[in-house]
Design an enzyme around this catalytic site. Structure first.
Site, PDB file in Angstrom:
ATOM      1  N   SER A 155       0.864  -1.079  -0.030  1.00 51.82           N
ATOM      2  CA  SER A 155      -0.021   0.020  -0.111  1.00 51.82           C
ATOM      3  C   SER A 155       0.773   1.289   0.092  1.00 51.82           C
ATOM      4  O   SER A 155       1.919   1.504  -0.853  1.00 51.82           O
ATOM      5  CB  SER A 155      -1.032  -0.031   1.040  1.00 51.82           C
ATOM      6  OG  SER A 155      -1.789   1.125   1.050  1.00 51.82           O
ATOM      7  N   THR A 156       0.961   2.038   0.872  1.00 53.48           N
ATOM      8  CA  THR A 156       1.756   3.364   1.001  1.00 53.48           C
ATOM      9  C   THR A 156       3.043   3.199   0.964  1.00 53.48           C
ATOM     10  O   THR A 156       3.719   2.186   1.725  1.00 53.48           O
ATOM     11  CB  THR A 156       1.105   4.119   2.596  1.00 53.48           C
ATOM     12  OG1 THR A 156      -0.151   3.855   2.453  1.00 53.48           O
ATOM     13  CG2 THR A 156       1.912   5.417   2.276  1.00 53.48           C
ATOM     14  N   HIS A 205      -2.716  -0.932  -3.280  1.00 57.55           N
ATOM     15  CA  HIS A 205      -3.969  -0.143  -3.175  1.00 57.55           C
ATOM     16  C   HIS A 205      -3.585   1.192  -3.998  1.00 57.55           C
ATOM     17  O   HIS A 205      -2.636   2.119  -3.821  1.00 57.55           O
ATOM     18  CB  HIS A 205      -4.034   0.453  -1.722  1.00 57.55           C
ATOM     19  CG  HIS A 205      -4.302  -0.818  -0.660  1.00 57.55           C
ATOM     20  ND1 HIS A 205      -3.884  -0.665   0.767  1.00 57.55           N
ATOM     21  CD2 HIS A 205      -5.038  -1.842  -0.997  1.00 57.55           C
ATOM     22  CE1 HIS A 205      -4.340  -1.986   1.209  1.00 57.55           C
ATOM     23  NE2 HIS A 205      -5.102  -2.630   0.406  1.00 57.55           N
ATOM     24  N   MET A 209       0.089   1.085   5.188  1.00 57.42           N
ATOM     25  CA  MET A 209      -0.727   1.539   6.276  1.00 57.42           C
ATOM     26  C   MET A 209      -1.947   0.367   6.677  1.00 57.42           C
ATOM     27  O   MET A 209      -2.500  -0.158   5.748  1.00 57.42           O
ATOM     28  CB  MET A 209      -1.550   2.892   5.954  1.00 57.42           C
ATOM     29  CG  MET A 209      -2.151   3.264   7.306  1.00 57.42           C
ATOM     30  SD  MET A 209      -1.059   3.980   8.374  1.00 57.42           S
ATOM     31  CE  MET A 209      -0.343   5.489   7.347  1.00 57.42           C
ATOM     32  N   ASP A 221      -4.537  -4.581   6.047  1.00 59.17           N
ATOM     33  CA  ASP A 221      -4.898  -5.389   5.001  1.00 59.17           C
ATOM     34  C   ASP A 221      -3.734  -6.496   4.723  1.00 59.17           C
ATOM     35  O   ASP A 221      -2.722  -6.110   4.398  1.00 59.17           O
ATOM     36  CB  ASP A 221      -5.278  -4.441   3.680  1.00 59.17           C
ATOM     37  CG  ASP A 221      -5.984  -5.170   2.740  1.00 59.17           C
ATOM     38  OD1 ASP A 221      -6.681  -6.269   2.920  1.00 59.17           O
ATOM     39  OD2 ASP A 221      -5.981  -4.878   1.505  1.00 59.17           O
TER      40      ASP A 221
END
Length: 360
Positions: free
Chosen positions: A181-182, A207, A300, A303
């Site tokens: 993600s991030t 993401h 972050m 997930d």
């Protein structure tokens, strides 16, 4: 003591500056310290008051946002949220910005920007809060966590439980599943560009908003020996190919006889994301079992943590990125806490570990 997130908005549109400012100050944990028309004004203001997060437009007069971002990352890295148009040119520039170090994207239309930003206020606030947690040790841990809204598990898209034993023995083909993600755009580039064309098939959830995943895949395809593309329903997972889940839809691994394929499906947000890493990882546990390798990298939240545990319990080898190289250690940390991870490695050692695991 002021423990608010200090935000600077850099956008040549006065309307955008006003609406984003009004949106952010609704959150008592956020303070807008400046809203300026271009990076040159921003640099002057930053001489006296450095922000925790910068909300940055791409296309601006005097100095474009990408040039400013690269200068910022080379001199004093600071979390940046890109506020970009969905137009094709803007999307390409945004992909370059993510590659240069931006940690999040707010997409805005060419027309009706004011109404769009007003309607998406919670998303804007969440993007800023998430960005503020990036590199938390450098930010001094001053950020107060927002109360997360209720979230669904992977049960909302795919049932738990392993695939049939008969199906599992029909192939020994390896597959690699990666969730991030991030900070993941840079991490994925670092891993995939170091893997050879003979690598097992790879499925990825990053993401990312709709439309950006296609451009992200195109960019990686131009840099990698592997074929990289945005996944389409029914695509085969074959050696030398990387399939990236399309923004806004879930991707699941499936089996057709001895062949692996992917299914692209709609469905509710899982862990507040669509696509969700947990959904992909659960499907890998179910249909690949011990033939899979699972990797969770910077991001972050949590997930992917439970899905990786399911892969681990099904016999897959599992890896997590070490905190020392993560932009945000949230997702790997949660997976490690659950006992889902066999090996924790810094980013530069992950490609070699995957290749060795495939040989083993």
């Amino acid at each position: 003591m002021n423990n608010k997130i200090k935000v600077m908005i850099v956008d040549d549109s006065a309307v955008v500056r006003q609406v984003i400012s009004q949106t952010l100050v609704r959150d008592p944990g956020i303070e807008v310290i400046a809203a300026v028309a271009d990076p040159l004004f921003a640099m002057r203001r930053m001489e006296s008051d450095w922000p925790d997060v910068i909300v940055l437009d791409i296309e601006m007069p005097r100095m474009d946002g990408l040039t400013f971002l690269r200068k910022l990352m080379s001199e004093r890295p600071t979390p940046v949220v890109i506020c970009s148009s969905l137009a094709e040119r803007g999307a390409e520039a945004t992909m370059n910005a993510l590659s240069a170090g931006a940690v999040a994207v707010i997409t805005k239309p060419r027309m009706g920007v004011k109404q769009f930003l007003e309607d998406s206020g919670n998303d804007v606030i969440q993007a800023v809060r998430s960005a503020a947690r990036a590199n938390a040790s450098r930010l001094g841990g001053r950020v107060l966590a927002a109360a997360p809204p209720p979230k669904l598990s992977a049960d909302a898209v795919i049932s738990s439980g392993l695939g049939s034993g008969a199906a599992m023995v029909r192939t020994t083909d390896r597959i690699i599943a990666i969730g991030t993600s991030t900070g993941g755009t840079q991490a994925l580039e670092a891993v995939l560009t170091r893997l050879p064309a003979v690598c097992p098939g790879i499925v990825v959830v990053q993401h990312m908003p709709e439309r950006f995943t296609a451009m992200f895949a195109e960019r990686l395809n131009s840099l990698c020996e592997l074929e990289v593309r945005e996944a389409a329903h029914g695509d085969r997972v074959v050696p030398g190919r990387v399939l990236i889940a399309p923004g806004g839809r879930h991707m699941l691994l499936a089996r057709s006889g001895a062949q692996y394929t992917v299914e692209i499906v709609d469905g509710p947000l899982v862990n507040r994301h669509r696509p969700s890493v947990d959904v992909l990882f659960r499907s890998c546990a179910k249909f690949a079992g011990r033939n899979a390798l699972g990797v969770i990298m910077t991001g972050m939240g949590d997930d992917g943590a439970r899905g990786l545990k399911e892969m681990h319990d099904a016999g897959a080898r599992t890896f997590a990125e070490d905190e020392s190289t993560c932009v945000v250690f949230g997702m790997p940390k949660e997976a490690i806490r659950l006992g889902a991870v066999d090996t924790v490695l810094p980013l530069d050692r992950i490609p070699g570990a995957l290749l060795q695991a495939c040989r083993d």
